[in-house]
Design a protein around this motif. Structure first.
Motif, PDB file in Angstrom:
ATOM      1  N   LEU A  15       0.610  -1.504  -0.003  1.00  0.00           N
ATOM      2  CA  LEU A  15      -0.255   0.275   0.129  1.00  0.00           C
ATOM      3  C   LEU A  15       0.645   1.023  -0.110  1.00  0.00           C
ATOM      4  N   ASP A  16       1.897   1.276  -1.313  1.00  0.00           N
ATOM      5  CA  ASP A  16       2.473   2.670  -1.021  1.00  0.00           C
ATOM      6  C   ASP A  16       2.141   3.334  -2.092  1.00  0.00           C
ATOM      7  N   GLY A  17       1.017   3.080  -3.120  1.00  0.00           N
ATOM      8  CA  GLY A  17       0.762   4.608  -4.010  1.00  0.00           C
ATOM      9  C   GLY A  17       1.193   3.026  -4.823  1.00  0.00           C
ATOM     10  N   GLU A  18       1.966   2.508  -5.725  1.00  0.00           N
ATOM     11  CA  GLU A  18       2.363   1.980  -6.391  1.00  0.00           C
ATOM     12  C   GLU A  18       2.019   0.437  -6.991  1.00  0.00           C
ATOM     13  N   HIS A  19       0.856   0.225  -7.099  1.00  0.00           N
ATOM     14  CA  HIS A  19       0.387  -0.764  -6.849  1.00  0.00           C
ATOM     15  C   HIS A  19      -1.087  -1.221  -7.054  1.00  0.00           C
ATOM     16  N   HIS A  20      -1.790  -1.118  -7.852  1.00  0.00           N
ATOM     17  CA  HIS A  20      -3.598  -0.626  -7.746  1.00  0.00           C
ATOM     18  C   HIS A  20      -4.107  -2.137  -7.847  1.00  0.00           C
ATOM     19  N   THR A  21      -5.039  -1.232  -6.926  1.00  0.00           N
ATOM     20  CA  THR A  21      -5.643  -3.120  -6.816  1.00  0.00           C
ATOM     21  C   THR A  21      -6.598  -4.319  -7.903  1.00  0.00           C
ATOM     22  N   ASP A  22      -5.834  -4.043  -9.333  1.00  0.00           N
ATOM     23  CA  ASP A  22      -5.433  -4.887  -9.989  1.00  0.00           C
ATOM     24  C   ASP A  22      -4.991  -5.703 -10.198  1.00  0.00           C
ATOM     25  N   GLU A  23      -4.055  -5.346  -9.211  1.00  0.00           N
ATOM     26  CA  GLU A  23      -3.197  -6.389  -9.259  1.00  0.00           C
ATOM     27  C   GLU A  23      -2.529  -7.125  -7.587  1.00  0.00           C
ATOM     28  N   LEU A  24      -3.685  -6.079  -6.980  1.00  0.00           N
ATOM     29  CA  LEU A  24      -3.599  -6.364  -5.420  1.00  0.00           C
ATOM     30  C   LEU A  24      -4.707  -8.280  -5.355  1.00  0.00           C
ATOM     31  N   CYS A  25      -5.702  -7.541  -6.619  1.00  0.00           N
ATOM     32  CA  CYS A  25      -6.183  -8.597  -6.314  1.00  0.00           C
ATOM     33  C   CYS A  25      -5.938  -9.902  -7.505  1.00  0.00           C
ATOM     34  N   SER A  26      -5.285  -9.702  -8.433  1.00  0.00           N
ATOM     35  CA  SER A  26      -4.330 -10.716  -8.833  1.00  0.00           C
ATOM     36  C   SER A  26      -3.490 -11.666  -7.734  1.00  0.00           C
ATOM     37  N   LYS A  27      -2.325 -10.440  -7.026  1.00  0.00           N
ATOM     38  CA  LYS A  27      -1.615 -11.690  -5.995  1.00  0.00           C
ATOM     39  C   LYS A  27      -2.404 -12.343  -5.767  1.00  0.00           C
ATOM     40  N   PHE A  28      -3.141 -11.457  -4.654  1.00  0.00           N
ATOM     41  CA  PHE A  28      -3.679 -12.468  -4.078  1.00  0.00           C
ATOM     42  C   PHE A  28      -5.421 -13.097  -4.074  1.00  0.00           C
ATOM     43  N   GLU A  29      -5.662 -13.012  -5.037  1.00  0.00           N
ATOM     44  CA  GLU A  29      -6.785 -13.935  -6.069  1.00  0.00           C
ATOM     45  C   GLU A  29      -7.371 -13.996  -5.415  1.00  0.00           C
ATOM     46  N   VAL A  30      -8.581 -12.604  -5.614  1.00  0.00           N
ATOM     47  CA  VAL A  30      -9.696 -12.224  -4.264  1.00  0.00           C
ATOM     48  C   VAL A  30     -10.004 -11.136  -5.462  1.00  0.00           C
ATOM     49  N   GLY A  31     -11.168 -10.933  -5.803  1.00  0.00           N
ATOM     50  CA  GLY A  31     -11.770 -10.005  -5.979  1.00  0.00           C
ATOM     51  C   GLY A  31     -11.989  -8.227  -4.959  1.00  0.00           C
ATOM     52  N   TRP A  32     -13.317  -7.433  -5.784  1.00  0.00           N
ATOM     53  CA  TRP A  32     -12.616  -5.712  -5.407  1.00  0.00           C
ATOM     54  C   TRP A  32     -13.207  -5.824  -4.444  1.00  0.00           C
ATOM     55  N   PRO A  33     -14.689  -7.124  -3.640  1.00  0.00           N
ATOM     56  CA  PRO A  33     -15.610  -6.535  -2.999  1.00  0.00           C
ATOM     57  C   PRO A  33     -14.271  -7.089  -1.396  1.00  0.00           C
ATOM     58  N   LEU A  34     -14.137  -7.918  -1.379  1.00  0.00           N
ATOM     59  CA  LEU A  34     -12.977  -8.610  -0.768  1.00  0.00           C
ATOM     60  C   LEU A  34     -12.195  -8.137   0.115  1.00  0.00           C
ATOM     61  N   LEU A  35     -11.244  -7.468  -1.383  1.00  0.00           N
ATOM     62  CA  LEU A  35      -9.592  -6.931  -1.206  1.00  0.00           C
ATOM     63  C   LEU A  35     -10.650  -5.228  -0.599  1.00  0.00           C
ATOM     64  N   GLU A  36     -11.702  -5.191  -0.514  1.00  0.00           N
ATOM     65  CA  GLU A  36     -12.410  -4.232  -0.583  1.00  0.00           C
ATOM     66  C   GLU A  36     -12.092  -3.296   1.378  1.00  0.00           C
ATOM     67  N   GLN A  37     -12.781  -4.607   1.986  1.00  0.00           N
ATOM     68  CA  GLN A  37     -12.998  -5.222   3.360  1.00  0.00           C
ATOM     69  C   GLN A  37     -11.267  -5.016   3.589  1.00  0.00           C
ATOM     70  N   TRP A  38     -10.396  -5.559   3.454  1.00  0.00           N
ATOM     71  CA  TRP A  38      -9.274  -5.547   3.916  1.00  0.00           C
ATOM     72  C   TRP A  38      -9.014  -4.971   3.946  1.00  0.00           C
ATOM     73  N   LEU A  39      -8.897  -3.130   2.700  1.00  0.00           N
ATOM     74  CA  LEU A  39      -7.967  -2.137   2.988  1.00  0.00           C
ATOM     75  C   LEU A  39      -8.926  -1.153   4.345  1.00  0.00           C
ATOM     76  N   ILE A  40     -10.126  -1.622   3.920  1.00  0.00           N
ATOM     77  CA  ILE A  40     -11.219  -0.927   4.776  1.00  0.00           C
ATOM     78  C   ILE A  40     -10.449  -1.185   6.626  1.00  0.00           C
ATOM     79  N   ALA A  41      -9.778  -2.979   6.408  1.00  0.00           N
ATOM     80  CA  ALA A  41      -9.256  -2.478   8.027  1.00  0.00           C
ATOM     81  C   ALA A  41      -8.177  -2.715   8.310  1.00  0.00           C
TER      82      ALA A  41
END
Length: 409
Positions: free
Chosen positions: A365-391
């Motif tokens: 979370l350094d501004g160099e990685h967008h959410t598509d990259e994070l979704c692909s890396k952790f094999e999740v969709g945006w809804p779950l990734l968003e919950q992780w970001l909120i947490a």
């Protein structure tokens, strides 16, 4: 459907031969086709009937000695010229002889593949002049128009030519397209075929390439293709990179209903292009549904903007009732170049407190990685990734990410 950026050899608009005349100065001696390039217009004559006015660019066609023996390109309002001016010294009336053979193309054409062609023609013409005065002799230079004609016809029609000049010299040319190195292939990118790949597969193709091509459908991203093809991810990336190099595929983003898009400035002129208007409706409409007219589709495109997800846009405009395939609708705009994906770039703001979530995602979370990259890396969709970001940011949800800032760009 093909992309607007398909790469073909640019068509030659005109070929001309120019010299520096002892009395008249710089002038075009021969041109093919005739009459396309004008000099000073006569009184009452419109220059608009010409490709351009030669006098406006003559100093670049026959330049000072410092530019002779170098590849020179110059541009007019609508066209681009490429030539290799030559200066020869010897028993001439003015001590030197300057000439140039130029090709004329549309202004936006990529001329890299013609650079070695121009250099070779200049070398052959120089050798002929040094051996027999081929260029400076009025009798021998009378053969130049036929050479220009054959260059114009053969290179435009066959991308190669063979022209015999005399018993010892000939021009043998073949144009090879120059392809730029492709952009690095990322795991979250989605390859889209610009040709029918299944028809191009041959028995002697690499097995990995064949398996990868079978799963390129405009939906699967790179890591999923590697999984479906049961091949190593690095090999899948390499195979897709080869296809990118030869420009038979292009890369777009993973489609999710949480994506955001916005129009590019190119929509101002692409909206009037017949090929865009004619292709869009049939491509983006679901089978069996009536095809919406182009003004309706263009209006829907104009409603996509930063901060509004595709799902919100669908609900607001009842897109499904119009029979539109949303994935194809957005991919059409991206492929044609008038629609741009807006990515989310999460940044964990600095704080003296340690994050309450110890997930390894925090380091990204350094501004160099967008959410598509994070979704692909952790094999999740945006809804779950968003919950992780909120947490991770100790946020409360509903747009509140706490110490995680989301930048849209």
């Amino acid at each position: 459907m093909t992309s607007d950026g398909d790469s073909f050899l640019p068509r030659i608009q005109s070929v001309f031969y120019a010299t520096f005349d002892d009395k008249k100065g710089r002038k075009i001696v021969y041109q093919v086709p005739e009459g396309l390039i004008g000099a000073s217009p006569l009184p009452g004559e419109s220059i608009s009937k010409y490709l351009f006015n030669f006098n406006d660019i003559s100093k670049y066609v026959i330049p000072p000695p410092a530019l002779c023996g170098r590849l020179v390109t110059c541009a007019t309002r609508n066209h681009r010229l490429i030539g290799y001016p030559v200066e020869l010294r010897g028993k001439y009336e003015r001590v030197y002889f300057r000439c140039n053979l130029c090709f004329v193309f549309e202004r936006q054409a990529d001329l890299s593949c013609y650079e070695p062609i121009i250099r070779k023609i200049a070398r052959v013409f120089t050798a002929c002049e040094e051996e027999s005065g081929f260029l400076s002799s009025p009798q021998k230079s009378a053969a130049i128009p036929a050479i220009l004609e054959q260059l114009y016809e053969d290179l435009n029609s066959y991308s190669e030519t063979s022209i015999s000049i005399d018993a010892f010299n000939s021009i043998e040319l073949k144009i090879f397209p120059f392809y730029p190195n492709p952009t690095p292939v990322k795991d979250w990118m989605v390859p889209v075929a610009l040709i029918n790949l299944s028809r191009r597969i041959e028995p002697n193709w690499d097995l990995t390439m064949v398996k990868v091509c079978e799963h390129i459908d405009g939906v699967n991203h790179v890591s999923r293709i590697a999984h479906l093809a049961d091949c190593d991810l690095d090999l899948a990336r390499e195979a897709i990179s080869h296809l990118l190099y030869y420009q038979v595929i292009m890369m777009i983003d993973i489609f999710q209903y949480s994506n955001m898009y916005t129009l590019r400035k190119s929509v101002q002129w692409l909206a009037d292009e017949p090929h865009v208007k004619d292709e869009c409706g049939p491509y983006v409409t679901r089978t069996g549904k009536p095809v919406p007219d182009w003004p309706k589709l263009l209006h829907l495109y104009s409603r996509l903007k930063v901060g509004k997800t595709v799902f919100e846009w669908m609900q607001e405009h009842d897109v499904l009732d119009d029979g539109i395939d949303v994935r194809r609708f957005t991919s059409f705009g991206v492929i044609k170049g008038f629609l741009r994906r807006v990515h989310r770039w999460p940044i964990l703001l600095k704080s003296s407190e340690s994050p309450s979530n110890g997930h390894t995602m925090l380091t990204l979370l350094d501004g160099e990685h967008h959410t598509d990259e994070l979704c692909s890396k952790f094999e999740v969709g945006w809804p779950l990734l968003e919950q992780w970001l909120i947490a991770a940011g100790d946020g409360k949800g509903d747009g509140d990410y706490g110490r995680v800032a989301i930048i849209h760009r």
